[in-house]
Design a protein around this motif. Structure first.
Motif, mmCIF file in Angstrom:
data_model
loop_
_atom_site.group_PDB
_atom_site.id
_atom_site.type_symbol
_atom_site.label_atom_id
_atom_site.label_comp_id
_atom_site.label_asym_id
_atom_site.label_seq_id
_atom_site.Cartn_x
_atom_site.Cartn_y
_atom_site.Cartn_z
ATOM 1 N N TRP A 51 -7.569 4.325 -4.606
ATOM 2 C CA TRP A 51 -8.719 5.174 -4.282
ATOM 3 C C TRP A 51 -8.242 6.514 -3.723
ATOM 4 N N GLY A 52 -9.190 7.430 -3.650
ATOM 5 C CA GLY A 52 -8.894 8.749 -3.094
ATOM 6 C C GLY A 52 -9.605 8.951 -1.772
ATOM 7 N N ALA A 53 -9.703 10.218 -1.345
ATOM 8 C CA ALA A 53 -10.373 10.530 -0.077
ATOM 9 C C ALA A 53 -11.798 9.990 -0.107
ATOM 10 N N ASN A 54 -12.263 9.532 1.036
ATOM 11 C CA ASN A 54 -13.613 8.979 1.176
ATOM 12 C C ASN A 54 -13.839 7.755 0.291
ATOM 13 N N GLY A 55 -12.768 7.209 -0.261
ATOM 14 C CA GLY A 55 -12.873 5.983 -1.042
ATOM 15 C C GLY A 55 -13.300 6.186 -2.482
ATOM 16 N N VAL A 56 -13.226 7.429 -2.987
ATOM 17 C CA VAL A 56 -13.615 7.656 -4.387
ATOM 18 C C VAL A 56 -12.662 6.914 -5.321
ATOM 19 N N PRO A 57 -13.173 6.447 -6.475
ATOM 20 C CA PRO A 57 -12.278 5.770 -7.428
ATOM 21 C C PRO A 57 -11.254 6.749 -8.006
ATOM 22 N N LEU A 58 -10.177 6.199 -8.517
ATOM 23 C CA LEU A 58 -9.105 7.049 -9.065
ATOM 24 C C LEU A 58 -9.651 7.995 -10.132
ATOM 25 N N ASP A 88 -11.996 19.985 -0.104
ATOM 26 C CA ASP A 88 -12.188 19.132 1.068
ATOM 27 C C ASP A 88 -12.604 17.722 0.683
ATOM 28 N N LYS A 89 -13.135 17.573 -0.530
ATOM 29 C CA LYS A 89 -13.579 16.240 -0.933
ATOM 30 C C LYS A 89 -12.414 15.376 -1.380
ATOM 31 N N GLN A 90 -11.268 15.991 -1.534
ATOM 32 C CA GLN A 90 -10.073 15.254 -1.944
ATOM 33 C C GLN A 90 -9.113 15.219 -0.758
ATOM 34 N N PHE A 91 -8.169 14.320 -0.853
ATOM 35 C CA PHE A 91 -7.061 14.439 0.088
ATOM 36 C C PHE A 91 -6.369 15.770 -0.187
ATOM 37 N N ARG A 92 -6.053 16.486 0.872
ATOM 38 C CA ARG A 92 -5.317 17.736 0.662
ATOM 39 C C ARG A 92 -3.832 17.459 0.459
ATOM 40 N N GLY A 93 -3.408 16.357 1.018
ATOM 41 C CA GLY A 93 -1.988 16.047 0.923
ATOM 42 C C GLY A 93 -1.209 16.890 1.891
ATOM 43 N N ALA A 94 0.048 16.737 2.034
ATOM 44 C CA ALA A 94 0.675 15.543 1.499
ATOM 45 C C ALA A 94 0.176 14.315 2.263
ATOM 46 N N LEU A 95 -0.043 13.229 1.513
ATOM 47 C CA LEU A 95 -0.347 11.961 2.171
ATOM 48 C C LEU A 95 0.979 11.410 2.676
ATOM 49 N N VAL A 96 1.185 11.470 3.953
ATOM 50 C CA VAL A 96 2.523 11.157 4.453
ATOM 51 C C VAL A 96 2.584 9.908 5.308
ATOM 52 N N TYR A 131 0.866 -1.181 0.000
ATOM 53 C CA TYR A 131 0.000 0.000 0.000
ATOM 54 C C TYR A 131 0.905 1.234 0.000
ATOM 55 N N ILE A 132 0.624 2.158 -0.892
ATOM 56 C CA ILE A 132 1.480 3.342 -1.014
ATOM 57 C C ILE A 132 0.658 4.608 -0.775
ATOM 58 N N ALA A 133 1.118 5.443 0.152
ATOM 59 C CA ALA A 133 0.538 6.783 0.339
ATOM 60 C C ALA A 133 1.161 7.680 -0.720
ATOM 61 N N ASP A 134 0.339 8.098 -1.678
ATOM 62 C CA ASP A 134 0.863 8.778 -2.883
ATOM 63 C C ASP A 134 0.084 10.067 -3.065
ATOM 64 N N GLY A 135 0.582 11.131 -2.608
ATOM 65 C CA GLY A 135 1.802 11.380 -1.870
ATOM 66 C C GLY A 135 1.895 12.881 -1.787
ATOM 67 N N TYR A 136 2.963 13.423 -2.322
ATOM 68 C CA TYR A 136 3.159 14.880 -2.308
ATOM 69 C C TYR A 136 2.498 15.539 -3.516
ATOM 70 N N LEU A 137 2.493 14.844 -4.656
ATOM 71 C CA LEU A 137 1.854 15.404 -5.852
ATOM 72 C C LEU A 137 0.472 14.809 -6.067
ATOM 73 N N ASN A 138 0.352 13.486 -5.877
ATOM 74 C CA ASN A 138 -0.941 12.831 -6.054
ATOM 75 C C ASN A 138 -1.759 12.882 -4.769
ATOM 76 N N ARG A 139 -2.984 12.378 -4.851
ATOM 77 C CA ARG A 139 -3.933 12.420 -3.728
ATOM 78 C C ARG A 139 -4.636 11.082 -3.617
#
Lengths: 314, 402
Positions: free
Chosen positions: A246-253, A263-271, A222-230
């Motif tokens: 998946w993205g925040a709240n489990g949305v598909p890529l 707010d509906k997306q990961f703000r990042g960085a996913l660390v 499992y990869i937290a991706d990351g600084y550029l992606n969400r």
């Protein structure tokens, strides 16, 4: 990084009592207040152990600490970014005529292993270890077989690379996760260095991956991706074949925006990313001031807001 | 934490607050770890006291450690450069608050030897000429407090004026005296109505004279009446008169050449050759730290050159090897301690002839190590205090282990 704590038994002894080994008490106590299932314990505390780690050998200096992992022998592996060492911290490595500055010091390897007493046991890695070694090391995981997983988050600003190490190509952003054998041989790369724009739909390349967790039984990383992606992306840990994401709240890529944050997306960085023993995936969304919890299949379970008034880096 | 051979005994000592390790290493040193064992030389081993100072109240945090002084009551006075604090360190003081941590501490903090905070005062704007870059502190027996500043000229738009002044305050913080004033006038080692980003003071209380290490822009020692601010005398390297001090561009330090004729040689990259510290020994000699020149020069109080000790003269880098001095450990002050922020150790010299007897510490970020070591000071019990400017940005206490 998320730490999943703690002990729930008599082993959870108070650490601020006098030590039995005759070593002087260090009065630097960090108190911890916890409520374990209504059984309130508010006396748990930590003492700092000022003797750990010991002075590094070979006049080494560690730079920004960007990864920390405990292996099966309870040895501590530290990942750091040699390229961000301040010039004066690496003065011995400065070439003539400007240097060497004096009697101190050299960049330590990217990975250093310590025992519980703070002795250095092993070390490896660094800018020339393999051609796609990350410019800015970020995130370390050691899987059940003792393999090392390393991410990176360089995305174009070489100005803060101050150490006397040859400057990298500014277009060679870290878009890859590398897997190494216990003796440091490269086994696998997921993604590759590149400065193409962030693309949360493209699973052949990552976006400043910053944390990994390997599900050994399922052979999945499992990869937290990351600084550029969400996004969270999952690959076969032996073949690097893409499995799901998946993205925040489990949305598909497909529904993750590559543009402005919301707010509906990961703000990042996913660390950070960790999986609990009961099989839940905990993802740290730093600037979002939250941890989101998912099933391993990516179904959203819940989120914890962490001091949500926090600004800055989250 | 200490000495002899940096990577033999020291390795085991260095961070070692734990007594058994220290004892173990003492045995080791007797067994032949290095030929100049610290204790044979008569200066102590040290271990770090991680409980000093205690946690600051009020969510306070300190920036660059730029001043350290132990007064006659063994109170430890710290000065830090408030403007060096970063936004993520003072998030609670921003509008809107960025985070729960932290708030800049007042510029001056007074501690006892146990690490209890006794008093604080001073801040940006405390008086109109409060230094933009606090640097150096001296506290007289009667409680008067001297503060200098080292903010330097900058081409940046909106840059703050350089600090060309030293301030004297009463014990209760009232401004008593100002020597020099803030100005962007050019460097002038002949003009004694203003200073040049002075970095440290020492007051000869019997003679009512203040000695000023001047400084980041100038290349001189200047002495004023400590009550009236009247100029008394001044000199440059080797005791040359002020009229012979060069105001022009500074020369690069050349490790292969003879020692520089003037104070304040430059390191690489261009920065920070500085007359940074001045101390007077019990026997009345004036010790001046010339950082970029990798040396300490010794003078009489009248400014007559006595001798110089070159400190690891091959040292290059942005700074140099001689940052601050302290005397140890008896009334005769047999030992001269020299804080060296470039090599990140304290050099222990025989004060009489400059022979290097050993080193204390080494570079690192853990407790008990040095990272940008600028200041060293001793209290009457032989405890050693240190201050790291950058990147360490902290004060530490070390206790002797005999």
């Amino acid at each position: 990084m998320i730490g999943l704590c703690c002990c729930f038994s008599a082993a959870c002894t108070r650490t601020d009592e006098a030590r039995s080994d005759g070593r002087p008490q260090v009065p630097t106590v960090i108190r911890m207040r916890v409520d374990f299932s209504g059984d309130r314990i508010d006396e748990l505390s930590y003492n700092v152990d000022v003797s750990w780690p010991k002075v590094l050998p070979n006049k080494w200096m560690l730079a920004n600490a960007t990864g920390l992992a405990i292996d099966k022998d309870d040895h501590v592996w530290v990942l750091n970014r040699p390229r961000q060492l301040a010039l004066d911290d690496a003065g011995s490595a400065v070439s003539p005529p400007q240097g060497p500055y004096g009697d101190c010091c050299f960049p330590a390897p990217s990975l250093v292993q310590f025992d519980a007493e703070g002795n250095v046991l092993k070390s490896w890695g660094g800018p020339n270890h393999v051609p796609d070694w990350p410019i800015l090391e970020q995130g370390l995981f050691i899987d059940g077989e003792g393999n090392f997983w390393i991410g990176g988050d360089f995305h174009g600003n070489a100005n803060n690379l101050t150490a006397p190490i040859e400057k990298p190509d500014e277009k060679r952003w870290d878009r890859q996760v590398l897997k190494f054998s216990p003796d440091g041989k490269k086994l696998l790369a997921i993604g590759h260095p590149s400065n193409v724009p962030a693309n949360n739909q493209d699973t052949t390349i990552l976006g400043g991956p910053s944390a990994m967790f390997v599900d050994d039984a399922a052979h999945e990383v499992y990869i937290a991706d990351g600084y550029l992606n969400r996004r969270v992306v999952v690959y076969d840990s032996n073949t690097a074949a893409f499995k799901r994401g998946w993205g925040a709240n489990g949305v598909p890529l497909s529904q993750i925006s590559n543009g402005k944050a919301s707010d509906k997306q990961f703000r990042g960085a996913l660390v950070s990313i960790d999986i609990s023993r009961d099989g839940f995936v905990y993802v740290g969304d730093r600037e979002g001031n939250r941890v989101q919890v998912f099933t391993k299949e990516g179904k959203f379970v819940k989120e914890f807001l962490i001091h949500p008034k926090t600004l800055g880096l989250g | 934490m200490v000495i002899d051979r940096r990577y033999s005994c020291l390795e085991a000592f260095s961070m070692k607050s734990s007594l058994w390790i220290v004892l173990g290493c003492l045995l080791f040193s007797v067994a032949g770890c290095g030929s100049t064992a610290a204790q044979e030389q008569g200066f102590p081993h040290y271990q770090v006291d991680p409980s000093w100072p205690k946690e600051l109240p009020n969510n306070w945090i300190m920036g660059h450690a730029t001043g350290l002084f132990v007064d006659k009551q063994d109170h430890i006075w710290l000065v830090h450069r408030v403007r060096t604090l970063l936004p993520d360190e003072i998030g609670a003081s921003l509008d809107p608050p960025r985070s729960e941590c932290c708030v800049p501490a007042p510029s001056v903090l007074e501690f006892d030897t146990e690490g209890n905070l006794l008093k604080t005062w001073g801040q940006q704007g405390y008086v109109p000429e409060w230094p933009n870059g606090e640097h150096g502190i001296y506290v007289e027996t009667g409680g008067s407090i001297w503060i200098a500043g080292n903010n330097q000229p900058s081409q940046q738009p909106g840059a703050l004026l350089p600090d060309r002044q030293v301030l004297k305050f009463s014990a209760d913080g009232k401004l008593l005296l100002e020597i020099g004033h803030r100005t962007d006038a050019p460097i002038n080692n002949q003009d004694t109505t203003m200073l040049g980003a002075a970095s440290d003071m020492f007051v000869d209380e019997a003679a009512h004279e203040v000695y000023i290490a001047d400084g980041y822009m100038n290349r001189r020692i200047v002495v004023y009446d400590s009550n009236t601010g009247a100029f008394k005398r001044g000199w440059g390297a080797y005791g040359i008169p002020l009229s012979e001090i060069d105001n022009g561009p500074r020369l690069d330090y050349n490790p292969a050449g003879p020692p520089p004729k003037q104070f304040g040689a430059l390191g690489y990259p261009v920065r920070a050759g500085v007359v940074i510290d001045v101390d007077i020994s019990n026997d009345g000699l004036v010790y001046v730290s010339d950082r970029g020149g990798n040396r300490v020069q010794v003078f009489t109080k009248e400014g007559k050159f006595v001798k110089e000790f070159r400190i690891h003269p091959k040292t290059l880098g942005q700074y140099g090897s001689a940052w601050s001095t302290a005397f140890c450990c008896d009334a005769k002050e047999r030992f001269l301690y020299i804080g060296d922020g470039e090599n990140s150790v304290i050099h222990v010299l025989n004060r009489d002839d400059g022979t290097e007897l050993g080193e204390i510490g080494n570079r690192g970020r853990q407790i008990g190590m040095f990272d940008g070591l600028e200041h060293v000071a001793m209290d009457s019990k032989g405890n050693l205090y240190t201050g790291d400017v950058t990147p360490g940005r902290r004060f530490q206490k070390f206790v002797p282990v005999r």
